[in-house]
Scaffold this active site. Sequence first.
Site, PDB file in Angstrom:
ATOM      1  N   LYS A   1      14.707   7.113   1.682  1.00 36.47           N
ATOM      2  CA  LYS A   1      14.191   6.253   2.757  1.00 36.47           C
ATOM      3  C   LYS A   1      15.287   5.466   3.456  1.00 36.47           C
ATOM      4  O   LYS A   1      15.043   4.809   4.472  1.00 36.47           O
ATOM      5  CB  LYS A   1      13.144   5.270   2.197  1.00 36.47           C
ATOM      6  CG  LYS A   1      11.977   5.934   1.470  1.00 36.47           C
ATOM      7  CD  LYS A   1      11.184   6.852   2.376  1.00 36.47           C
ATOM      8  CE  LYS A   1       9.841   7.260   1.788  1.00 36.47           C
ATOM      9  NZ  LYS A   1       9.961   8.054   0.540  1.00 36.47           N
TER      10      LYS A   1
ATOM     11  N   GLU B   1      -0.309  -5.354   5.923  1.00 35.92           N
ATOM     12  CA  GLU B   1       0.985  -5.472   5.258  1.00 35.92           C
ATOM     13  C   GLU B   1       1.848  -6.519   5.957  1.00 35.92           C
ATOM     14  O   GLU B   1       2.500  -7.336   5.316  1.00 35.92           O
ATOM     15  CB  GLU B   1       1.699  -4.120   5.249  1.00 35.92           C
ATOM     16  CG  GLU B   1       1.060  -3.100   4.323  1.00 35.92           C
ATOM     17  CD  GLU B   1       1.645  -1.711   4.464  1.00 35.92           C
ATOM     18  OE1 GLU B   1       1.392  -0.891   3.558  1.00 35.92           O
ATOM     19  OE2 GLU B   1       2.333  -1.433   5.459  1.00 35.92           O
TER      20      GLU B   1
ATOM     21  N   THR C   1       0.839  -1.194   0.000  1.00 28.49           N
ATOM     22  CA  THR C   1       0.000   0.000   0.000  1.00 28.49           C
ATOM     23  C   THR C   1       0.878   1.249   0.000  1.00 28.49           C
ATOM     24  O   THR C   1       1.929   1.271   0.641  1.00 28.49           O
ATOM     25  CB  THR C   1      -0.910   0.004   1.241  1.00 28.49           C
ATOM     26  OG1 THR C   1      -1.785  -1.129   1.175  1.00 28.49           O
ATOM     27  CG2 THR C   1      -1.746   1.272   1.320  1.00 28.49           C
TER      28      THR C   1
ATOM     29  N   GLY D   1       0.920   4.825   5.573  1.00 28.95           N
ATOM     30  CA  GLY D   1      -0.383   4.825   4.914  1.00 28.95           C
ATOM     31  C   GLY D   1      -1.480   4.173   5.728  1.00 28.95           C
ATOM     32  O   GLY D   1      -2.628   4.109   5.278  1.00 28.95           O
TER      33      GLY D   1
END
Length: 223
Positions: A125, A107, A32, A101
């Site tokens: 990141k 997840e 996601t 998110g």
Amino acid sequence: MNQDELKQAVGRKAAEYIEPLLNSRSIVGVGTGSTANCFIDALAKSAHTFDGAVASSEATAERLAGHGIAVYDLNNVDELLVYVDGADEVNPDLELIKGGGGALTREKIVASVAKKFVCIVDASKQVDVLGNYPLPVEVIPMARSSVARKLVALGGEPVYRQGVVTDNGNVILDVHGLSITDPCDMEDQINAITGVVTQGLFAKRPADVLLVGTSTGVEEITR
């Protein structure tokens, strides 16, 4: 390239990376977020080469279906070949912070089932030590305050994510101020707090492969 272009590049690379692994019976786990969306868009071009996907959120399921990709309930899937998702932070051991998110629980479930976890990020990141990005913790609503107090005792500064309800009907506390030098231990400590559903540390189940979008191309790092 700007950040959006880096996400698109790494999304395309992930679709290319998994294509040799797929056959007509393959089920792909899909994450996601904005980078995962770029992967979905690229994956759609190969939709005829695999059976379908398991989605980690309602939003992802909708996007997959919009591309004509069959979406399966995980309970009806015997084997998940690969899971592809982004991350909010990743350290050199491919341990992650995820959940920006709000889909961290699903997840984590999908990642736990997959034979291979491919994480896709842009270079911003990558960190040496996790924790600069606030750690999301999904919490049963009635336990929000009690969990927050225990997170403070662990050295964090929890902030209630106002107006957000997860696909599971729960709330999220974003924990600021942590320097997570032992991600597996921190994962255990937070999971042990009564009222916590799960948290966004993917340390016990880190990524197997990291694809990083950089200004000079996509770098592949394997654990």
